[in-house]
Enzyme design. Structure first.
Site, PDB file in Angstrom:
ATOM      1  NE  ARG A 247      -3.229   2.599   2.671  1.00 35.44           N
ATOM      2  CZ  ARG A 247      -3.264   3.415   3.718  1.00 35.44           C
ATOM      3  NH1 ARG A 247      -2.706   3.067   4.864  1.00 35.44           N
ATOM      4  NH2 ARG A 247      -3.865   4.582   3.639  1.00 35.44           N
TER       5      ARG A 247
ATOM      6  CG  HIS B  44      -1.156   8.983   3.568  1.00 39.87           C
ATOM      7  ND1 HIS B  44      -1.312   7.647   3.827  1.00 39.87           N
ATOM      8  CD2 HIS B  44      -0.687   9.514   4.719  1.00 39.87           C
ATOM      9  CE1 HIS B  44      -0.951   7.374   5.080  1.00 39.87           C
ATOM     10  NE2 HIS B  44      -0.568   8.505   5.648  1.00 39.87           N
TER      11      HIS B  44
ATOM     12  CD  GLU C  13      -4.707   7.622   9.763  1.00 43.60           C
ATOM     13  OE1 GLU C  13      -4.254   8.698  10.165  1.00 43.60           O
ATOM     14  OE2 GLU C  13      -4.224   6.524  10.088  1.00 43.60           O
TER      15      GLU C  13
ATOM     16  CG  ASN D 199      -5.073   3.293   8.868  1.00 42.64           C
ATOM     17  OD1 ASN D 199      -5.122   2.277   8.172  1.00 42.64           O
ATOM     18  ND2 ASN D 199      -4.645   4.446   8.422  1.00 42.64           N
TER      19      ASN D 199
ATOM     20  CE1 TYR E  19       0.222   2.707  13.632  1.00 45.30           C
ATOM     21  CE2 TYR E  19      -1.829   3.708  12.867  1.00 45.30           C
ATOM     22  CZ  TYR E  19      -0.541   3.230  12.609  1.00 45.30           C
ATOM     23  OH  TYR E  19      -0.040   3.283  11.336  1.00 45.30           O
TER      24      TYR E  19
ATOM     25  CD  GLU F 268      -1.563   4.007   8.215  1.00 42.05           C
ATOM     26  OE1 GLU F 268      -1.329   4.431   9.371  1.00 42.05           O
ATOM     27  OE2 GLU F 268      -1.758   4.747   7.243  1.00 42.05           O
TER      28      GLU F 268
HETATM   29  O1  IFM Z   1       2.550   7.656  10.131  1.00 40.54           O
HETATM   30  C1  IFM Z   1       1.175   7.676  10.307  1.00 40.54           C
HETATM   31  C2  IFM Z   1       0.462   7.475   8.994  1.00 40.54           C
HETATM   32  O2  IFM Z   1       0.846   8.423   8.047  1.00 40.54           O
HETATM   33  C3  IFM Z   1      -1.030   7.591   9.194  1.00 40.54           C
HETATM   34  N1  IFM Z   1      -1.482   6.738  10.257  1.00 40.54           N
HETATM   35  C4  IFM Z   1      -0.766   6.753  11.503  1.00 40.54           C
HETATM   36  C5  IFM Z   1       0.720   6.589  11.253  1.00 40.54           C
HETATM   37  C6  IFM Z   1       1.471   6.611  12.603  1.00 40.54           C
HETATM   38  O3  IFM Z   1       1.246   7.810  13.268  1.00 40.54           O
END
Ligand code: IFM
Length: 445
Positions: free
Chosen positions: A76, A120, A165, A292, A294, A350
């Site tokens: 990606r 992006h 995002e 995405n 985290y 992500e």
């Molecule tokens: O690096 C970023 C990415 O560009 C978008 N999502 C979160 C990642 C980590 O912060």
């Protein structure tokens, strides 16, 4: 005893990157809002810029070779709008388009399927001068840009992601001032968010009109699953508010063609102007949702906090971003998306972690925490799949250490280490772990 847990046959395995974060090649493209933001004193760590980054623009063949070494079957990446259209509209930079065309060829030659993100975050500065995403005209410029890219790559690229995002674009860029363009205005942020959604719809149409029957289009959203700090009704309500602000504000328009009423009411007079037909455009059927993930948010009622809450920092393990490691949040999120939003095919577009990696004396990068993070989150994916979630693939963020936005080069998310002085890439232990997962289509837990 370790157990080998298998992923479904045909599972898509990849790594993810973004143009501004890795490409460099600054003189071969137009300016974007992140070039401008990097020059704003105090906004980006140590005055770092994207001028050279990972120099991927000149080294993409080596980077694709690295991907082949990992055995990934997908990659990606995002297109830099100002590399294709330096002024945002009008004259096309053929050299820029050629770069992406060669990248796609190189990937396909090695059996790696491209997943291409159109936006992006590197909006051409020329468009920002005309109001950027707050200006309605930008949505039509995005549609034109999507068409130019699809005309050139659509014969080979089958998987497209319109936006990455939009929450970050809208709120970090226009409410919290932490990302380009750096404004702090709720009304502006909400209008920007609305325009990303409408432009997503226009891009879906542009891509579909130009691609074959096998063209698949989706959008990537970032998520912050909300957990109440206690089972008190006011904390539960606060968590619902955070969910609305962070998750439902984009999910509902994309899947249901409406904004969530609770947040609409909370935003009051600052709500976006919505033109007739906008919500229908923004909610056209898509082929998949990019997820995405985290970390999570633990939310407590606080009448002094914005939207009536604050987030807490529970005991636990944290990454170098100060983000809690919470794999269960990924399972919960995937199950919830499937239950509440009509079970669209999902891809983790992500997932990853930053740690303070160093090259050891043995020349290797030992990153056991990232290996553990990966292992736990892959197990979380399998937990979700076992509960019926149609999860089709996983892209690790990121292939290489890169420009981490306001943190500049001070945070390393790569599974390959990059020495920014020499541009030398070193596969970290996590990359070898990921390669073994891909090879077996299974994770040992
Ligand atoms: O690096 C970023 C990415 O560009 C978008 N999502 C979160 C990642 C980590 O912060």
């Amino acid at each position: 005893m370790a157990q080998l847990r298998q992923f479904p046959e045909g599972f898509v395995w990849g790594t993810a990157t973004a143009s501004f974060q890795i490409e460099g090649g600054r003189n071969e493209r137009g300016d974007c809002i992140w070039d401008d933001f990097c020059r704003w004193p105090g906004k980006v760590h140590a005055g770092d810029t994207g001028d050279v980054a990972d120099d991927h623009y000149h080294r993409f063949c080596d980077d694709v070779a690295l991907m082949a070494e990992l055995g990934q079957n997908a990659y990606r990446f995002s297109i830099s709008w100002p590399r294709v259209l330096p002024e945002g509209a009008g004259e096309v930079n053929e050299k820029g388009l050629d770069f992406y065309s060669r990248l796609v060829d190189e990937l396909l030659a090695r059996g790696i399927d491209p997943y291409v993100t159109l936006y992006h975050w590197d909006l051409p500065s020329a468009l920002q001068r005309m109001g950027g995403w707050a200006a309605r005209d930008t949505i039509y410029r995005f549609q034109d840009y999507a068409a130019v890219v699809a005309d050139r790559l659509g014969d080979r690229v089958k998987n497209w992601i319109t936006h990455n995002e939009p929450w970050v674009v809208a709120f970090l860029g226009n409410l919290h001032g932490q990302h380009a363009p750096g404004w702090e205005d709720l009304g502006l942020a909400l209008q920007v968010g609305h325009h990303t959604i409408v432009s997503h719809g226009l891009a879906v149409q542009a891509l579909r009109a130009r691609g074959g029957a096998d063209t698949r289009v989706g959008i990537t959203l970032n998520f912050s699953p909300a957990y109440p700090a206690s089972d008190r009704a006011e904390d539960v309500a606060a968590a619902r508010m955070h969910d609305g602000y962070s998750n439902r504000w984009f999910l509902d328009p994309v899947f249901e063609g409406r904004y969530p009423q609770d947040l609409w009411d909370a935003y009051g007079y600052q709500v976006p102007r919505v033109a007739p037909g906008d919500m229908e455009l923004g909610s056209q059927p898509i082929d998949f949702l990019g997820v995405n993930y985290y970390t999570r948010a633990v939310v407590q009622h606080d009448p002094r906090g914005w939207l009536g809450y604050r987030t807490l920092k529970p005991e636990g393990e944290y990454t170098a971003m100060d983000w809690e490691v919470f794999p269960q949040g990924l399972t919960d999120l995937l199950v919830r998306l499937t239950r509440d939003y009509g079970a669209p095919p999902l891809y983790i577009t992500e997932n990853g972690s930053a740690y303070e990696d160093v090259v050891s004396e043995d020349g290797q990068v030992h990153d056991p925490q990232r290996v553990a993070y990966l292992r736990q989150h892959l197990a979380a994916c399998l937990d979700a799949i076992e509960q019926g979630v149609p999860l089709k693939g996983y892209f690790a963020w990121s292939l290489v250490d890169n420009f981490e936005w306001a943190f500049g080069y001070s945070r390393r998310f790569g599974i390959a280490h990059v020495d920014f002085g020499t541009q030398r890439r070193t596969l970290k232990d996590s990359a070898r772990f990921f390669a073994a997962v891909i090879a077996q289509n299974a994770v040992e837990v």
